[in-house]
Design an enzyme around this catalytic site. Structure first.
Site, PDB file in Angstrom:
ATOM      1  N   ASP A  79      32.138  36.819  45.163  1.00 15.25           N
ATOM      2  CA  ASP A  79      32.724  35.873  46.127  1.00 15.25           C
ATOM      3  C   ASP A  79      32.608  36.281  47.593  1.00 15.25           C
ATOM      4  OD1 ASP A  79      34.713  37.865  46.376  1.00 15.25           O
ATOM      5  OD2 ASP A  79      36.071  36.867  44.966  1.00 15.25           O
ATOM      6  N   CYS A 118       7.162  26.996  47.322  1.00 17.42           N
ATOM      7  CA  CYS A 118       6.495  26.580  46.080  1.00 17.42           C
ATOM      8  C   CYS A 118       7.199  25.419  45.380  1.00 17.42           C
ATOM      9  CB  CYS A 118       6.358  27.762  45.122  1.00 17.42           C
ATOM     10  SG  CYS A 118       7.946  28.337  44.521  1.00 17.42           S
ATOM     11  N   GLY A 166      41.926  45.286  39.324  1.00 15.21           N
ATOM     12  CA  GLY A 166      41.738  43.941  38.795  1.00 15.21           C
ATOM     13  C   GLY A 166      40.486  43.707  37.976  1.00 15.21           C
ATOM     14  N   CYS A 190      13.923  32.717  44.592  1.00 15.72           N
ATOM     15  CA  CYS A 190      12.805  32.149  43.833  1.00 15.72           C
ATOM     16  C   CYS A 190      12.019  33.350  43.311  1.00 15.72           C
ATOM     17  CB  CYS A 190      11.971  31.293  44.791  1.00 15.72           C
ATOM     18  SG  CYS A 190      10.239  31.156  44.368  1.00 15.72           S
ATOM     19  N   HIS A 194      27.112  42.386  40.563  1.00 10.57           N
ATOM     20  CA  HIS A 194      26.754  41.152  39.856  1.00 10.57           C
ATOM     21  C   HIS A 194      26.191  40.072  40.775  1.00 10.57           C
ATOM     22  CE1 HIS A 194      29.687  42.416  36.409  1.00 10.57           C
ATOM     23  NE2 HIS A 194      28.577  43.114  36.428  1.00 10.57           N
TER      24      HIS A 194
HETATM   25  N1  APR Z   1      45.932  42.151  40.945  1.00 11.45           N
HETATM   26  C1  APR Z   1      45.278  43.038  40.153  1.00 11.45           C
HETATM   27  N2  APR Z   1      44.748  42.706  38.958  1.00 11.45           N
HETATM   28  C2  APR Z   1      44.882  41.446  38.533  1.00 11.45           C
HETATM   29  C3  APR Z   1      45.562  40.462  39.288  1.00 11.45           C
HETATM   30  C4  APR Z   1      46.121  40.860  40.550  1.00 11.45           C
HETATM   31  N3  APR Z   1      46.769  39.999  41.337  1.00 11.45           N
HETATM   32  N4  APR Z   1      45.517  39.280  38.604  1.00 11.45           N
HETATM   33  C5  APR Z   1      44.844  39.524  37.470  1.00 11.45           C
HETATM   34  N5  APR Z   1      44.458  40.831  37.405  1.00 11.45           N
HETATM   35  C6  APR Z   1      43.667  41.501  36.370  1.00 11.45           C
HETATM   36  C7  APR Z   1      43.821  40.969  34.963  1.00 11.45           C
HETATM   37  O1  APR Z   1      44.917  41.608  34.302  1.00 11.45           O
HETATM   38  C8  APR Z   1      42.473  41.343  34.325  1.00 11.45           C
HETATM   39  O2  APR Z   1      42.527  42.651  33.771  1.00 11.45           O
HETATM   40  O3  APR Z   1      42.300  41.256  36.690  1.00 11.45           O
HETATM   41  C9  APR Z   1      41.502  41.369  35.513  1.00 11.45           C
HETATM   42  C10 APR Z   1      40.478  40.237  35.526  1.00 11.45           C
HETATM   43  O4  APR Z   1      39.611  40.393  34.440  1.00 11.45           O
HETATM   44  P1  APR Z   1      38.303  39.480  34.253  1.00 11.45           P
HETATM   45  O5  APR Z   1      38.658  38.044  34.471  1.00 11.45           O
HETATM   46  O6  APR Z   1      37.699  39.840  32.954  1.00 11.45           O
HETATM   47  O7  APR Z   1      37.381  39.904  35.489  1.00 11.45           O
HETATM   48  P2  APR Z   1      36.312  41.077  35.609  1.00 11.45           P
HETATM   49  O8  APR Z   1      36.761  42.318  34.914  1.00 11.45           O
HETATM   50  O9  APR Z   1      35.986  41.192  37.056  1.00 11.45           O
HETATM   51  O10 APR Z   1      35.060  40.456  34.847  1.00 11.45           O
HETATM   52  C11 APR Z   1      33.861  41.174  34.833  1.00 11.45           C
HETATM   53  O11 APR Z   1      32.754  39.326  33.804  1.00 11.45           O
HETATM   54  O12 APR Z   1      31.975  37.123  33.438  1.00 11.45           O
HETATM   55  C12 APR Z   1      31.858  38.274  34.107  1.00 11.45           C
HETATM   56  O13 APR Z   1      30.315  38.539  35.824  1.00 11.45           O
HETATM   57  C13 APR Z   1      31.676  38.233  35.607  1.00 11.45           C
HETATM   58  O14 APR Z   1      31.996  40.018  37.207  1.00 11.45           O
HETATM   59  C14 APR Z   1      32.574  39.349  36.090  1.00 11.45           C
HETATM   60  C15 APR Z   1      32.690  40.245  34.879  1.00 11.45           C
END
Ligand code: APR
Length: 233
Positions: A96, A140, A177, A119, A111
């Site tokens: 993001d 292209c 997170g 391309c 990622h």
């Molecule tokens: N602060 C800290 N952690 C948080 C918060 C917050 N406010 N809100 C949620 N979380 C935690 C959740 O408990 C969870 O463990 O963030 C985590 C989000 O997990 P995912 O949604 O699985 O995200 P991520 O680990 O980044 O995913 C990895 O998966 O699909 C792919 O490419 C995508 O980069 C991504 C990868």
């Protein structure tokens, strides 16, 4: 003595939870992107080959929703530390661009990014904004693919090597997170630990990787980071 005085080289390893308080949805769990959208239709090369317009439309919606969000106090703390502390690095799974919007420059994007398209023959270009500047390569005419690591994709080896090096060299590793299920990113906490770094996890929920850490802070990133570094932003 604060943590930033005690440690020389700090890595912030971030996942979707880092941006959650900014309003960017996470991928897994309640309200997660993959509970609303089937990744097989939006986030793999096969989906793009089948229907590039549908996939590009989905990514355009994600760009719009991310642009409507703002970095939160946790992002600002990390950006502030990079200004005052030469060896602060962000290694992120997020696409993001929120760390850069907060002011960080030393960001390794594992990622890819919502803000680049490419391309196969003519390379990657930056493309900021709510809508794509163009959906086709002006040289292209082929569909421009978001520069994102989708399911089934290989990660860019140069990016992985850079991240590996950064993680091996740090003395403080702070994971924020991430659910720790997507590899090879999920392997970084172990690499940091085995290289001798002190490892902290910031995540309201524990996961399978949690036992690796020296310390866990079961809080949201936006509360935990200002408290940890005694910086109010
Ligand atoms: N602060 C800290 N952690 C948080 C918060 C917050 N406010 N809100 C949620 N979380 C935690 C959740 O408990 C969870 O463990 O963030 C985590 C989000 O997990 P995912 O949604 O699985 O995200 P991520 O680990 O980044 O995913 C990895 O998966 O699909 C792919 O490419 C995508 O980069 C991504 C990868």
């Amino acid at each position: 003595m604060t943590l930033s005085d005690k440690y020389k080289s700090i890595v912030f390893f971030t996942g979707a939870g880092m941006s959650a308080e900014s309003g960017v949805p996470t991928y897994r769990g309640r309200g997660g992107i993959w509970s609303q959208y089937n990744w097989e239709e939006y986030a793999c090369q096969e989906a793009f080959d089948r229907d590039p317009q549908k996939v590009l439309k989905f990514h355009e919606l994600r760009r719009q929703s991310v642009l409507a969000c703002q970095p939160h106090s946790g992002h600002h703390v990390i950006a502030e530390l990079e200004k005052t502390h030469p060896q602060v690095r962000v290694v992120t799974q997020n696409i993001d661009g929120m760390h850069q919007r907060a002011g960080n420059r030393n960001v390794t994007e594992l990622h890819g990014s919502l803000w680049r398209v490419g391309c196969r023959s003519h390379g990657i270009v930056e493309d900021m904004g709510e809508t794509f500047k163009s959906c086709k390569c002006d040289q292209c005419g082929s569909w421009l693919r978001p520069d994102i690591v989708w399911f089934g994709d290989m990660l860019n080896q140069d990016v992985i090597s850079e991240a590996n090096l950064i993680v091996r060299r740090c003395d403080l590793f702070i994971s924020i997170g991430t659910s720790g299920v997507v590899w090879p990113a999920a392997g970084f906490p172990r690499i940091a630990k085995e290289s001798g770094a002190y490892c902290i996890e910031i995540n309201p929920e524990p996961n399978e990787m949690s036992s690796l850490y020296d310390e866990a802070i079961r809080e949201n990133a936006g509360r935990a980071l200002p408290a940890l570094f005694e910086i109010n932003k």
